[in-house]
Design an enzyme around this catalytic site. Structure first.
Site, PDB file in Angstrom:
ATOM      1  N   GLU A  63      -9.161  -4.363 -21.536  1.00 29.45           N
ATOM      2  CA  GLU A  63      -7.752  -5.038 -21.948  1.00 29.45           C
ATOM      3  C   GLU A  63      -6.649  -4.688 -20.907  1.00 29.45           C
ATOM      4  OE1 GLU A  63      -4.535  -4.289 -25.828  1.00 29.45           O
ATOM      5  OE2 GLU A  63      -6.685  -3.095 -25.633  1.00 29.45           O
ATOM      6  N   MET A 122      -3.814  -6.478  -7.430  1.00 24.00           N
ATOM      7  CA  MET A 122      -3.218  -7.688  -8.388  1.00 24.00           C
ATOM      8  C   MET A 122      -4.201  -8.714  -8.835  1.00 24.00           C
ATOM      9  SD  MET A 122      -0.222  -6.406  -8.367  1.00 24.00           S
ATOM     10  CE  MET A 122       0.747  -7.600  -9.152  1.00 24.00           C
ATOM     11  N   ASP A 140      -3.783  -4.019 -18.645  1.00 25.91           N
ATOM     12  CA  ASP A 140      -3.060  -2.911 -18.676  1.00 25.91           C
ATOM     13  C   ASP A 140      -2.771  -1.949 -20.000  1.00 25.91           C
ATOM     14  OD1 ASP A 140      -2.012  -3.432 -16.112  1.00 25.91           O
ATOM     15  OD2 ASP A 140      -0.701  -4.647 -16.730  1.00 25.91           O
ATOM     16  N   ARG A 192     -14.685 -15.339 -11.659  1.00 26.76           N
ATOM     17  CA  ARG A 192     -14.127 -13.943 -11.706  1.00 26.76           C
ATOM     18  C   ARG A 192     -15.206 -12.802 -11.747  1.00 26.76           C
ATOM     19  NH1 ARG A 192      -9.350 -12.055 -12.543  1.00 26.76           N
ATOM     20  NH2 ARG A 192      -8.547 -14.289 -13.215  1.00 26.76           N
ATOM     21  N   SER A 197       3.458   4.161 -15.447  1.00 24.88           N
ATOM     22  CA  SER A 197       2.426   4.835 -16.292  1.00 24.88           C
ATOM     23  C   SER A 197       1.172   4.554 -15.535  1.00 24.88           C
ATOM     24  CB  SER A 197       2.133   3.983 -17.516  1.00 24.88           C
ATOM     25  OG  SER A 197       3.255   3.668 -18.440  1.00 24.88           O
ATOM     26  N   HIS A 225       0.607   1.438 -13.377  1.00 22.36           N
ATOM     27  CA  HIS A 225       1.593   0.271 -13.689  1.00 22.36           C
ATOM     28  C   HIS A 225       3.074   0.431 -13.838  1.00 22.36           C
ATOM     29  CE1 HIS A 225       2.124  -3.868 -15.375  1.00 22.36           C
ATOM     30  NE2 HIS A 225       3.036  -2.939 -16.388  1.00 22.36           N
ATOM     31  N   ILE A 244      -6.618  -9.401 -12.419  1.00 23.40           N
ATOM     32  CA  ILE A 244      -7.359  -9.114 -13.449  1.00 23.40           C
ATOM     33  C   ILE A 244      -8.982  -8.957 -13.419  1.00 23.40           C
ATOM     34  CG2 ILE A 244      -7.951  -9.922 -15.965  1.00 23.40           C
ATOM     35  CD1 ILE A 244      -5.328 -11.196 -15.796  1.00 23.40           C
ATOM     36  N   GLY A 301       0.935  -1.268  -0.057  1.00 25.36           N
ATOM     37  CA  GLY A 301      -0.095   0.181   0.036  1.00 25.36           C
ATOM     38  C   GLY A 301       0.690   1.263  -0.007  1.00 25.36           C
ATOM     39  N   SER A 302       2.086   1.386  -0.490  1.00 19.28           N
ATOM     40  CA  SER A 302       2.619   2.358  -0.433  1.00 19.28           C
ATOM     41  C   SER A 302       2.366   3.594  -1.386  1.00 19.28           C
ATOM     42  CB  SER A 302       4.143   2.154  -0.678  1.00 19.28           C
ATOM     43  OG  SER A 302       4.508   1.624  -2.100  1.00 19.28           O
ATOM     44  N   GLU A 312       6.478   6.679  -8.750  1.00 22.28           N
ATOM     45  CA  GLU A 312       5.057   6.168  -8.808  1.00 22.28           C
ATOM     46  C   GLU A 312       4.326   6.969  -7.645  1.00 22.28           C
ATOM     47  OE1 GLU A 312       4.115   1.834  -8.577  1.00 22.28           O
ATOM     48  OE2 GLU A 312       5.990   1.556  -9.337  1.00 22.28           O
ATOM     49  N   ASN A 339      -5.357   2.972 -12.852  1.00 24.35           N
ATOM     50  CA  ASN A 339      -4.080   2.031 -12.390  1.00 24.35           C
ATOM     51  C   ASN A 339      -2.896   2.479 -12.505  1.00 24.35           C
ATOM     52  OD1 ASN A 339      -3.382  -0.763 -11.460  1.00 24.35           O
ATOM     53  ND2 ASN A 339      -2.699  -0.882 -13.659  1.00 24.35           N
TER      54      ASN A 339
END
Ligand code: GRF
Length: 234
Positions: A147, A94, A149, A69, A140, A113, A96, A16-17, A178, A111
């Site tokens: 889709e 983490m 990332d 899912r 990014s 990444h 999908i 959680g940084s 980040e 997000n």
């Protein structure tokens, strides 16, 4: 700047940084948002403790409790809808996410990444950049679409890969960037300056961007041709 503060939910699976950086930016008065909930797929995620320490409501949904899912993701979004969140930040979440389930949030979900997308979608980005012999690496922040990332990139931070870098050292050095990049992008969203232009572009202040914004000295810079300016002025 919009009059009321943006309600933001965060999903995180790990330490959680990035969440901590968001909370710090809010506390410093640099981020006009309210964090309404932090959710996780992992009960032990450090991010949940950070949220509790900051007085933010939390929840955990265990994927094992759901048959598929899509069922899990629909339950997840029901919780997020109930929180009143307007925007969702994935900060080290983490998993999908099912493309159908996330559709109502497209344009409201970002997000972070750890690669210079479109390079290195998925995992082990630092190792892959090193193995490829890249001269630079980066992070990014992008809109989340079905889709993986693959949604339109809003902004990037770039760093040089240095002689002697290994996966761990590179990841650590990038993480500090980040922590600047994600709050800076969320700030633009809170100021109502960013939009997703379907299917695959972004607009800043109503103008379509040809390039992602770039983080320079802690500030997002617009390097689109004929529009060279920083984004701090707003
Ligand atoms: C970050 O490197 C982020 O880019 C990636 O997962 C990591 C999460 O780190 N998606 P933390 O939990 O925010 O410390």
């Amino acid at each position: 700047m919009s009059a009321s503060r943006l309600s933001v939910a965060v999903l995180a699976s790990g330490r959680g940084s990035n969440l901590q950086a968001l909370i710090a930016a809010r506390d410093a008065g640099e981020l006009p948002v309210d964090f309404v909930v932090v959710g996780s797929d992992k009960a032990q995620a450090g991010a949940l403790q950070l949220a509790r320490d900051a007085g933010i409501p939390t929840f955990t949904l265990n994927p094992k409790d759901y048959p598929s899912r899509r069922d899990y993701d629909l339950a997840l979004f029901r919780r997020l809808d109930a929180s009143g969140a307007q925007v969702l930040v994935l900060a080290g979440f983490m998993r999908i996410i099912d493309g159908e389930a996330l559709k109502p949030w497209v344009g409201r979900m970002i997000n972070v990444h750890p690669s210079l997308l479109p390079k290195y979608r998925g995992l082990h980005t630092h190792r892959r950049a090193l193995e490829a012999g890249d001269a630079e690496h980066g992070a990014s922040v992008h809109y989340v679409t079905a889709e993986l990332d693959g949604g339109p990139v809003i902004a990037q931070a770039r760093i040089d890969i240095l002689p002697g870098d290994d996966e761990h050292v590179l990841a650590q050095r990038l993480l500090a960037f980040e922590h600047q990049l994600l709050p800076a992008v969320l700030r633009l969203i809170a100021q109502d300056r960013l939009a997703l232009l379907p299917p695959d572009r972004i607009a800043l202040d109503g103008q379509a961007q040809s390039e992602p914004l770039q983080l320079r000295n802690g500030v997002l810079v617009d390097l689109s041709p004929a529009r060279l300016s920083t984004t701090r002025s707003g």
